[in-house]
Design a protein around this motif. Structure first.
Motif, PDB file in Angstrom:
ATOM      1  N   UNK A 145      48.440  35.945  42.552  1.00  0.00           N
ATOM      2  CA  UNK A 145      47.331  35.255  42.981  1.00  0.00           C
ATOM      3  C   UNK A 145      46.317  35.616  42.116  1.00  0.00           C
ATOM      4  N   UNK A 146      46.105  36.554  41.565  1.00  0.00           N
ATOM      5  CA  UNK A 146      44.892  37.055  40.708  1.00  0.00           C
ATOM      6  C   UNK A 146      45.383  37.768  39.404  1.00  0.00           C
ATOM      7  N   UNK A 147      44.779  37.892  38.520  1.00  0.00           N
ATOM      8  CA  UNK A 147      45.170  38.771  37.511  1.00  0.00           C
ATOM      9  C   UNK A 147      43.719  39.492  36.937  1.00  0.00           C
ATOM     10  N   UNK A 148      44.026  40.864  36.559  1.00  0.00           N
ATOM     11  CA  UNK A 148      42.621  41.644  36.029  1.00  0.00           C
ATOM     12  C   UNK A 148      42.964  41.870  34.589  1.00  0.00           C
ATOM     13  N   UNK A 149      41.959  41.452  33.930  1.00  0.00           N
ATOM     14  CA  UNK A 149      42.088  41.628  32.421  1.00  0.00           C
ATOM     15  C   UNK A 149      40.933  42.071  31.821  1.00  0.00           C
ATOM     16  N   UNK A 150      41.267  42.352  30.477  1.00  0.00           N
ATOM     17  CA  UNK A 150      40.325  42.733  29.617  1.00  0.00           C
ATOM     18  C   UNK A 150      39.178  41.662  29.026  1.00  0.00           C
ATOM     19  N   UNK A 189      55.176  40.090  42.646  1.00  0.00           N
ATOM     20  CA  UNK A 189      55.703  39.259  43.893  1.00  0.00           C
ATOM     21  C   UNK A 189      54.473  38.373  44.378  1.00  0.00           C
ATOM     22  N   UNK A 190      54.827  37.247  45.107  1.00  0.00           N
ATOM     23  CA  UNK A 190      54.012  36.482  45.309  1.00  0.00           C
ATOM     24  C   UNK A 190      52.788  36.961  46.164  1.00  0.00           C
ATOM     25  N   UNK A 191      51.493  36.559  45.792  1.00  0.00           N
ATOM     26  CA  UNK A 191      50.389  37.183  46.263  1.00  0.00           C
ATOM     27  C   UNK A 191      49.943  38.334  45.658  1.00  0.00           C
ATOM     28  N   UNK A 192      50.670  39.143  44.419  1.00  0.00           N
ATOM     29  CA  UNK A 192      50.214  40.123  43.825  1.00  0.00           C
ATOM     30  C   UNK A 192      49.128  40.060  42.980  1.00  0.00           C
ATOM     31  N   UNK A 193      48.138  41.021  42.705  1.00  0.00           N
ATOM     32  CA  UNK A 193      47.282  41.222  41.632  1.00  0.00           C
ATOM     33  C   UNK A 193      48.020  41.911  40.424  1.00  0.00           C
ATOM     34  N   UNK A 194      48.023  40.999  39.522  1.00  0.00           N
ATOM     35  CA  UNK A 194      48.686  41.534  38.036  1.00  0.00           C
ATOM     36  C   UNK A 194      47.621  42.236  37.326  1.00  0.00           C
ATOM     37  N   UNK A 195      47.864  43.501  37.027  1.00  0.00           N
ATOM     38  CA  UNK A 195      46.748  44.064  36.062  1.00  0.00           C
ATOM     39  C   UNK A 195      47.439  44.442  34.622  1.00  0.00           C
ATOM     40  N   UNK A 196      46.789  43.699  33.862  1.00  0.00           N
ATOM     41  CA  UNK A 196      47.158  43.503  32.310  1.00  0.00           C
ATOM     42  C   UNK A 196      46.705  44.660  31.622  1.00  0.00           C
ATOM     43  N   UNK A 246      40.832  47.352  32.066  1.00  0.00           N
ATOM     44  CA  UNK A 246      41.583  46.919  33.197  1.00  0.00           C
ATOM     45  C   UNK A 246      42.193  48.496  33.986  1.00  0.00           C
ATOM     46  N   UNK A 247      42.413  49.595  33.173  1.00  0.00           N
ATOM     47  CA  UNK A 247      43.092  50.716  33.904  1.00  0.00           C
ATOM     48  C   UNK A 247      41.840  51.492  34.614  1.00  0.00           C
ATOM     49  N   UNK A 296      46.045  27.513  35.180  1.00  0.00           N
ATOM     50  CA  UNK A 296      47.279  28.508  35.863  1.00  0.00           C
ATOM     51  C   UNK A 296      47.115  28.657  37.246  1.00  0.00           C
ATOM     52  N   UNK A 297      45.964  28.254  37.871  1.00  0.00           N
ATOM     53  CA  UNK A 297      45.484  28.365  39.247  1.00  0.00           C
ATOM     54  C   UNK A 297      45.449  29.794  39.791  1.00  0.00           C
ATOM     55  N   UNK A 298      45.338  30.456  38.791  1.00  0.00           N
ATOM     56  CA  UNK A 298      44.879  32.067  39.241  1.00  0.00           C
ATOM     57  C   UNK A 298      43.449  32.278  39.342  1.00  0.00           C
ATOM     58  N   UNK A 299      43.123  33.386  40.257  1.00  0.00           N
ATOM     59  CA  UNK A 299      41.887  34.030  39.829  1.00  0.00           C
ATOM     60  C   UNK A 299      41.899  34.963  38.809  1.00  0.00           C
ATOM     61  N   UNK A 300      40.806  34.808  38.070  1.00  0.00           N
ATOM     62  CA  UNK A 300      40.835  35.773  36.555  1.00  0.00           C
ATOM     63  C   UNK A 300      39.625  36.796  37.063  1.00  0.00           C
TER      64      UNK A 300
END
Length: 478
Positions: A71-76, A43-50, A104-105, A94-98
């Motif tokens: 709004x941001x992603x959490x990645x390896x 959803x808008x504003x979420x942190x996506x954890x890969x 990530x887990x 992408x305009x995302x904070x990485x």
């Protein structure tokens, strides 16, 4: 999280988990409002954890998360090859904070622990056991919510991935937190308990579920009770009245108040009347309660909910109101009435829960025929053969009219039933014969029958429910 709090900043999160940050130059401050691990749920504003799973890797869905409004992603940090130009370039276009980390887990778990520790007034309650956790958690949550705002983990988000996601649902308005802890490997309870640190604990039962990976029935007991070492304060531990193994643990945890629960030991329980398919009629501290959940196991767990809720200050009147409004959870001893009635207990299965529901259907007054569809019980390890033989013996003693067995492991049950049972129909199908199972079952059932569905989640017996409901419509329009 988005409805309860303003969230937290990406840089704040990065500091907690020790992440390197790549940020678009135009985005100085980014607020995270919710966490998701499935790009379809972002959803808008979420942190996506890969996260990398057995069937999919979240690093291949970063663009989908961006389009959904993350709004941001959490990645390896080592998976930069999944995006064009590396992480810095991906952040720019992408305009995302990485945020990049080693695992990530682990970072998700650490972040969830930091999040829930912000709410130091939350009364933390854990529910664990081999079966009945989700029903008991939902029931306890509904009772406590009669007194004060209460948060529970949605569905069965109770694992090393699910619990951290669920903890982000806690907000400053919540007074009670009720979270179930589910494990299927050694060491997982220590991890979950270290994230949540419950004050109070309700144990539904400790039986044979996941006994294979956990080292047998005693291994299940040993792993489940590791939660006790992570409890905080002088809390309550409620456990089934018929489990004397808990007695040996009491001296190791003198700050905890251990309390047995059940119809024989629940203080204030005056009368219990079995209403069959209508549940139970209880009288508790002068309050009459129609408790609609079926079976002795649900009565037992209901007593645990009553005992803990009363200790936490919920009045008998409010307890009664919540219990009377209880609804069964799909797959957990849920009776679906119709021309063909279905007793849906197929969310999961182990020997203890299977024997209980076989005893229940045997004792249940029913005008029509009774049919059992029994699927394999998985993750039982070296005890699988004996468990399926014992299940077969329980079915043979149940007095039902027909049995349909599904899965390779149930061949042991088939032999026991064939030797001992007197059913009009005893059929066995392998796991690749679901269509044949469906066809033969639908050809056998008739109006007035009661069909019990019991098996491990991976057997997918819930697929039979719409087929039986369709058959019901055929009867009604015949």
């Amino acid at each position: 999280m988005d409805k309860k709090t303003e969230g937290f900043s990406a840089r704040e999160a990065a500091a907690i988990i020790g992440a390197a940050v790549f940020s678009p130059s135009e985005r100085k401050t980014v607020t995270i409002d919710g966490v998701a691990i499935d790009s379809r749920n972002v959803k808008p504003g979420n942190l996506f954890v890969a996260l990398e799973g057995e069937r999919a890797d979240g690093h291949h869905y970063l663009s989908e998360a961006a389009r959904a409004g993350a709004s941001a992603v959490l990645v390896d940090h080592e998976k930069s090859a999944c995006v064009e130009g590396g992480w810095a370039a991906f952040a720019t276009h992408s305009g995302l904070v990485v945020m990049t980390v080693e695992d990530p887990l682990v970072a998700l778990q650490r972040l969830s622990r930091w999040w829930i520790d912000r709410f130091d007034t939350l009364v933390r309650i854990a529910v664990t056991g081999s079966s009945g956790k989700t029903t008991t958690k939902e029931l306890l949550g509904s009772v406590l919510s009669m007194k004060a705002p209460t948060v529970v983990n949605p569905g069965n988000l109770n694992s090393e991935i699910g619990l951290p996601l669920a903890l982000f649902g806690v907000g400053p308005a919540d007074h009670f937190g009720v979270f179930e802890l589910g494990i299927n490997r050694i060491g997982e309870m220590e991890l979950l308990s270290s994230l949540y640190h419950p004050q109070h604990l309700l144990i539904t039962n400790i039986g044979t579920a996941h006994s294979g990976p956990l080292g047998g029935k005693e291994g299940v007991f040993r792993e489940k009770t590791k939660v006790l070492a992570h409890m905080q304060g002088e809390g309550f531990v409620f456990y089934p009245e018929d489990d004397d193994r808990i007695d040996a643990l009491k001296s190791r945890y003198p700050s905890l108040a251990f309390r047995p629960y059940g119809p024989a030991t629940l203080t204030g329980l005056e009368t219990v009347e079995d209403l069959g398919t209508e549940g139970w009629l209880l009288r508790y501290r002068g309050v009459s309660i129609h408790y609609p959940l079926l079976g002795q196991h649900n009565l037992q767990n209901g007593c645990g909910v009553i005992a803990l809720a009363f200790e936490l200050g919920v009045s008998p009147e409010l307890i009664g109101a919540a219990l009377s409004a209880a609804a069964p959870v799909a797959g957990r001893c849920r009776l679906l009435r119709g021309a063909i009635s279905v007793l849906d207990d197929c969310y999961n299965a182990n020997l203890d829960s299977s024997e209980r529901v076989f005893e229940y259907i045997a004792s249940l007054p029913w005008d029509g025929r009774k049919v059992i569809v029994f699927g394999s019980m998985k993750e039982l390890g070296s005890s699988s053969l004996d468990a399926h033989r014992a299940a077969g013996q329980a079915i043979a003693s149940s007095g039902v009219d027909a049995v349909f067995l599904y899965g390779e492991e149930t061949s042991e049950s088939f032999r026991e039933i064939s030797d001992q049972g007197s059913m009009s129909q005893i059929l066995h199908f392998s796991e690749n014969q679901f269509d044949e199972l469906s066809e033969r079952l639908l050809a056998f059932v008739r109006e007035g029958d009661l069909v019990l569905l019991k098996g491990s989640r991976t057997m997918g017996l819930e697929r039979l429910i719409p087929l039986l409901q369709h058959e019901e419509k055929e009867f009604l329009h015949a």
